[in-house]
Design an enzyme around this catalytic site. Structure first.
Site, mmCIF file in Angstrom:
data_model
loop_
_atom_site.group_PDB
_atom_site.id
_atom_site.type_symbol
_atom_site.label_atom_id
_atom_site.label_comp_id
_atom_site.label_asym_id
_atom_site.label_seq_id
_atom_site.Cartn_x
_atom_site.Cartn_y
_atom_site.Cartn_z
ATOM 1 N N HIS A 38 -0.392 10.245 5.071
ATOM 2 C CA HIS A 38 -1.500 9.271 5.182
ATOM 3 C C HIS A 38 -1.079 7.910 4.630
ATOM 4 C CE1 HIS A 38 -5.858 8.036 4.805
ATOM 5 N NE2 HIS A 38 -5.315 7.251 3.879
ATOM 6 N N GLU A 39 -0.527 7.914 3.424
ATOM 7 C CA GLU A 39 -0.194 6.623 2.794
ATOM 8 C C GLU A 39 0.946 5.916 3.526
ATOM 9 O OE1 GLU A 39 -3.313 7.292 0.303
ATOM 10 O OE2 GLU A 39 -2.213 5.456 0.740
ATOM 11 N N HIS A 47 -7.710 2.998 8.037
ATOM 12 C CA HIS A 47 -8.483 4.241 8.037
ATOM 13 C C HIS A 47 -9.218 4.394 9.358
ATOM 14 C CE1 HIS A 47 -8.673 4.505 3.368
ATOM 15 N NE2 HIS A 47 -7.671 5.222 3.866
ATOM 16 N N HIS A 80 -0.435 4.016 6.263
ATOM 17 C CA HIS A 80 -0.936 2.689 5.851
ATOM 18 C C HIS A 80 0.199 1.689 5.757
ATOM 19 C CE1 HIS A 80 -5.083 3.502 5.156
ATOM 20 N NE2 HIS A 80 -4.922 4.306 4.133
#
Lengths: 424, 128
Positions: free
Chosen positions: A140-141, A150, A144
């Site tokens: 997930h990170e 998101h 980013h």
């Protein structure tokens, strides 16, 4: 603190259109990015090697669906590393954003490549179903840092809230397309592509036939799952791992399959190998006592080498060998080239559209059972060969004509390389 | 090193896992909404209401702005968009989450939430 002054969360997207569909904006312009788990910020909850293994896997998962490569870099100066990961508690690593303790905020990522994990959280290895999966949080990170925002789409790895990792945590179709919107799709030529046909006996003794689709490039390969429109999770794999005795950089694969014969050959340079599908390895010697690898000129007299590629036409029981702009039709029963060959590729496979033809030096002639069609692959493009099912709709189509070229990545999705350091 | 005295380090106090303070009141919820980008403008931090004030109940944008922010947050989390800080909304705010804000524009929300340096105007300098 100054280090982070310019590391604020993503500012207004550089490409306004990226913001319009909320798809984020590309954060890096180079293809190979380096990363490091910083030495002063290991977690106290998992062995360091396991932390690095999990991060390596997280980067690899993004690399398997984008043209990006990720390489762990333990040597360069810190500032030269593109993405730095670290664990901390409360006020950490000079970061202006203080962690809140276990619960709520578990990690955050900064646009220019720093990812922090709150070590007050209970991070666990992928095999565990307790705590927070470090793998899932890391994927997930990293999303980013690569520029993805998101989303609340169910199933997306980019949801803001943590959802327990299912048995097989992977990047789904939409997450793949979102990141490919930023970094493009994976292109590139293949050494060869083929469907590996397996025969098996069903419960009642009947013979069942199944096939698996493989793409080979350099020293690695992918299995392509046609029904899922993607490669197998975790591919590419090294050829030496999955195809024992087969060399790297193969030129061609041919499966000669008649009522009496079931032989599979790999070609490279001036030699060819026979593969033993029962033992799942290349033959050193076959049942006729022939030793491998053998010179192509011995096994296929009249065929030049090295080849570009080849394919076996089952109904005519001919192997078509391609070299430069020529095609050789080899009769497997009389073990010789047909008298009327070699011919020009443009003669055997005429273009349906003028000036839309590979002309010479194709990479692969691939008959796909999934698409019931023959494809000539060259570079990042393919030409589909007119077949019987096309003829009724287009009587003007020449037999074995080539439809105009298309991009391979529009037919076979997400066949992406990874950094060679992650192939081991 | 973390200080210890016993040979087997048994006296190494396991750091008590700090627990994040639950989001249970208006102030904490306002911080959450502002921190994760749900407040379009700065949400004025109101002191907890101390009984009826002489000029009557607080009016104006803060109440409305807050309700609008709550409603936006409730919508994307498939909660009834009441605009009120009900239990389900507070529970959603307390779920484990990533610290990157959820919506654009990030800078305004980030610039006002505490603990974050003021927004850096203009393009971000490349040098790390």
């Amino acid at each position: 603190p100054k280090r982070f002054l310019h590391m604020l969360p993503p500012g207004p997207p550089q490409q306004p259109e990226a913001a319009s569909h909320g798809g984020g904006s590309r954060a890096f312009s180079k293809k190979t990015l380096t990363w490091r788990l910083v030495g002063e910020a290991y977690s106290s909850q998992l062995p360091v090697d396991e932390q690095r293994f999990i991060f390596r896997l997280a980067f690899r998962m993004w690399s398997e669906v984008t043209p990006l490569h990720f390489q762990e870099d333990l040597g360069a100066r810190g500032a030269a590393v593109d993405i730095k990961l670290g664990f901390g508690r409360g006020r950490h690593l000079g970061c202006p954003r203080v962690f809140d303790g276990s619960g709520q905020e578990f990690a955050h990522a900064w646009r220019l490549g720093d990812i922090h994990f709150d070590d007050d959280e209970h991070f666990t290895a992928p095999s565990s179903d307790a705590g927070l999966s470090l793998l899932k949080v890391a994927v997930h990170e990293i999303g980013h840092v690569l520029g993805l925002p998101h989303t609340y789409r169910t199933g997306s790895v980019m949801q803001p809230n943590y959802t327990p990792q299912g048995p097989a945590f992977e990047l789904d179709w939409s997450d793949r397309k979102a990141i490919q919107k930023l970094y493009g799709v994976c292109e590139g030529s293949f050494d060869t592509a083929f469907d590996w046909v397996r025969k098996a006996r069903g419960r009642h003794g009947e013979v069942t036939v199944s096939f698996s689709t493989y793409f080979f490039r350099n020293s690695w390969y992918w299995l392509y799952e046609n029904r899922n429109n993607r490669t197998r999770y975790g591919d590419p794999i090294q050829i030496l791992t999955g195809w024992r005795g087969v060399p790297t950089h193969v030129d061609a694969f041919v499966h000669i399959w008649t009522w009496r014969r079931d032989e599979r050959y790999f070609f490279k340079g001036h030699q060819y190998w026979r593969y033993d599908s029962d033992k799942d390895q290349a033959h050193t010697e076959d049942e006729q006592g022939r030793r491998y690898p053998r010179p192509i000129s011995e096994g296929f007299p009249g065929i030049p080498s090295p080849l570009d590629t080849a394919f076996y036409e089952r109904r005519k029981q001919l192997v078509y060998f391609f070299k430069a702009s020529s095609v050789f039709a080899f009769d497997v029963n009389r073990n010789r080239v047909l008298e009327s060959y070699p011919k020009k590729m443009t003669e055997v496979f005429p273009g349906v559209e003028p000036r839309n033809h590979p002309l010479r030096s194709i990479d692969s002639a691939y008959y796909s059972y999934a698409h019931k069609s023959l494809f000539l692959l060259k570079g990042s493009s393919y030409w589909r060969v007119v077949n019987d099912r096309d003829q009724p709709r287009g009587p003007w189509l020449p037999p074995n004509g080539l439809f105009p070229k298309r991009s391979i990545s529009e037919k076979w999705f997400d066949v992406c390389d990874v950094h060679t350091s992650t192939l081991r | 090193e973390t200080l210890f005295h016993s040979r087997d380090r048994s006296d190494l106090e396991p750091t008590p896992l700090r627990r994040a303070k639950p989001i249970a009141d208006l102030h904490a919820a306002q911080r959450f909404l502002s921190k994760y980008g749900w407040a379009e403008g700065p949400l004025r931090m109101e002191a907890a209401p101390r009984g009826p004030s002489p000029e009557g109940p607080p009016q104006g944008p803060s109440g409305a702005a807050l309700a609008a922010a709550v409603r936006r947050f409730q919508k994307v989390n498939a909660l009834p968009a009441s605009g009120k800080l009900d239990l389900a909304t507070l529970a959603t705010m307390n779920r484990p989450r990533c610290g990157v804000p959820d919506t654009r524009p990030l800078l305004q929300a980030a610039a006002t939430s505490p603990g974050t340096p003021p927004a850096v105007p203009g393009p971000l300098p490349r040098a790390r």
